[in-house]
Design a protein around this motif. Structure first.
Motif, mmCIF file in Angstrom:
data_model
loop_
_atom_site.group_PDB
_atom_site.id
_atom_site.type_symbol
_atom_site.label_atom_id
_atom_site.label_comp_id
_atom_site.label_asym_id
_atom_site.label_seq_id
_atom_site.Cartn_x
_atom_site.Cartn_y
_atom_site.Cartn_z
ATOM 1 N N UNK A 7 0.823 -1.121 -0.045
ATOM 2 C CA UNK A 7 -0.095 0.049 -0.165
ATOM 3 C C UNK A 7 0.827 1.492 0.129
ATOM 4 N N UNK A 8 1.890 1.182 0.824
ATOM 5 C CA UNK A 8 3.089 2.212 0.817
ATOM 6 C C UNK A 8 3.478 2.644 -0.563
ATOM 7 N N UNK A 9 3.841 1.472 -1.276
ATOM 8 C CA UNK A 9 4.373 1.500 -2.622
ATOM 9 C C UNK A 9 3.385 2.398 -3.590
ATOM 10 N N UNK A 10 1.855 2.035 -3.463
ATOM 11 C CA UNK A 10 1.212 2.657 -4.249
ATOM 12 C C UNK A 10 0.748 4.178 -3.905
ATOM 13 N N UNK A 11 0.682 4.390 -2.656
ATOM 14 C CA UNK A 11 0.625 5.714 -2.428
ATOM 15 C C UNK A 11 2.118 6.579 -2.640
ATOM 16 N N UNK A 12 3.109 5.970 -2.622
ATOM 17 C CA UNK A 12 4.210 6.693 -2.912
ATOM 18 C C UNK A 12 4.241 6.875 -4.405
ATOM 19 N N UNK A 13 3.813 5.910 -5.148
ATOM 20 C CA UNK A 13 3.626 6.233 -6.654
ATOM 21 C C UNK A 13 2.799 7.333 -6.884
ATOM 22 N N UNK A 14 1.526 7.520 -6.201
ATOM 23 C CA UNK A 14 0.600 8.434 -6.290
ATOM 24 C C UNK A 14 1.098 9.985 -6.045
ATOM 25 N N UNK A 15 1.862 9.890 -5.011
ATOM 26 C CA UNK A 15 2.420 11.200 -4.510
ATOM 27 C C UNK A 15 3.840 11.560 -4.987
ATOM 28 N N UNK A 16 4.229 10.708 -6.109
ATOM 29 C CA UNK A 16 5.735 10.565 -6.643
ATOM 30 C C UNK A 16 6.601 11.130 -5.397
ATOM 31 N N UNK A 17 6.421 10.125 -4.407
ATOM 32 C CA UNK A 17 7.558 10.137 -3.380
ATOM 33 C C UNK A 17 8.496 8.930 -3.513
ATOM 34 N N UNK A 18 9.436 9.441 -4.271
ATOM 35 C CA UNK A 18 10.704 8.274 -4.613
ATOM 36 C C UNK A 18 11.287 7.712 -3.311
ATOM 37 N N UNK A 29 10.058 7.315 -0.130
ATOM 38 C CA UNK A 29 9.018 6.146 0.353
ATOM 39 C C UNK A 29 9.278 5.163 -0.371
ATOM 40 N N UNK A 30 9.048 5.096 -1.772
ATOM 41 C CA UNK A 30 8.900 4.060 -2.729
ATOM 42 C C UNK A 30 10.232 3.103 -2.843
ATOM 43 N N UNK A 31 11.224 4.044 -2.560
ATOM 44 C CA UNK A 31 12.714 2.978 -2.539
ATOM 45 C C UNK A 31 12.516 2.287 -0.943
ATOM 46 N N UNK A 32 12.332 2.932 0.104
ATOM 47 C CA UNK A 32 12.355 2.412 1.388
ATOM 48 C C UNK A 32 11.393 1.319 1.432
ATOM 49 N N UNK A 51 16.084 -1.254 -6.736
ATOM 50 C CA UNK A 51 17.196 -0.506 -7.683
ATOM 51 C C UNK A 51 16.370 0.241 -8.785
ATOM 52 N N UNK A 52 15.422 -0.350 -9.609
ATOM 53 C CA UNK A 52 14.923 0.172 -10.667
ATOM 54 C C UNK A 52 14.093 1.811 -10.134
ATOM 55 N N UNK A 53 13.659 1.814 -8.963
ATOM 56 C CA UNK A 53 12.829 2.824 -8.233
ATOM 57 C C UNK A 53 13.865 4.051 -8.085
ATOM 58 N N UNK A 54 15.009 3.681 -7.796
ATOM 59 C CA UNK A 54 16.104 4.830 -7.710
ATOM 60 C C UNK A 54 16.362 5.802 -8.903
#
Length: 120
Positions: free
Chosen positions: A45-56, A58-61, A87-90
């Motif tokens: 869920x964090x990955x999805x919300x990070x994607x929505x907020x463009x929060x790299x 949080x996504x990486x973490x 790796x890709x999300x960085x």
């Protein structure tokens, strides 16, 4: 694409977790698996919300957390996919990772079934 349980879970890692518990008692293994099964959906869920907020960050973490916890329970397919995603999300735009995220969700469904099978 067919998945054998061996590709989903590492039997050696499971045995190592069993060995950490009391002899003949899977309480520790059950606890670790239960925590994992509760935690990963939150990280997804964090990955999805990070994607929505463009929060790299949080996504990486979140991907990193999934990688580590998957390694701890021997969920090898999940660990490998989360490592790639981390790796890709960085370096890649987060929207370009949607397919990889869907793949992790599918892998988690397989890991969940396999892990629940271990603890009955």
């Amino acid at each position: 694409m067919s998945h054998t349980p061996a590709a989903i879970l590492d039997p050696e890692a499971i045995e190592n977790l069993r060995a950490l518990g009391d002899e003949g008692d899977d309480t520790f293994l059950r606890e670790i698996i239960s925590i994992y099964l509760e935690d990963v959906p939150q990280r997804l869920a964090d990955l999805k919300s990070a994607r929505g907020a463009d929060d790299r960050a949080l996504y990486v973490r979140s991907a990193h957390t999934i990688k580590g916890s998957s390694a701890n329970v021997g969920a090898v397919e999940m660990r490998a996919l989360a490592e790639k995603l981390e790796h890709r999300s960085k370096v890649e735009p987060l929207p370009s990772l949607d397919e990889a995220l869907a793949e992790i969700e599918s892998a988690f469904a397989r890991a969940r079934v396999a892990l629940l099978g271990l603890i009955g």
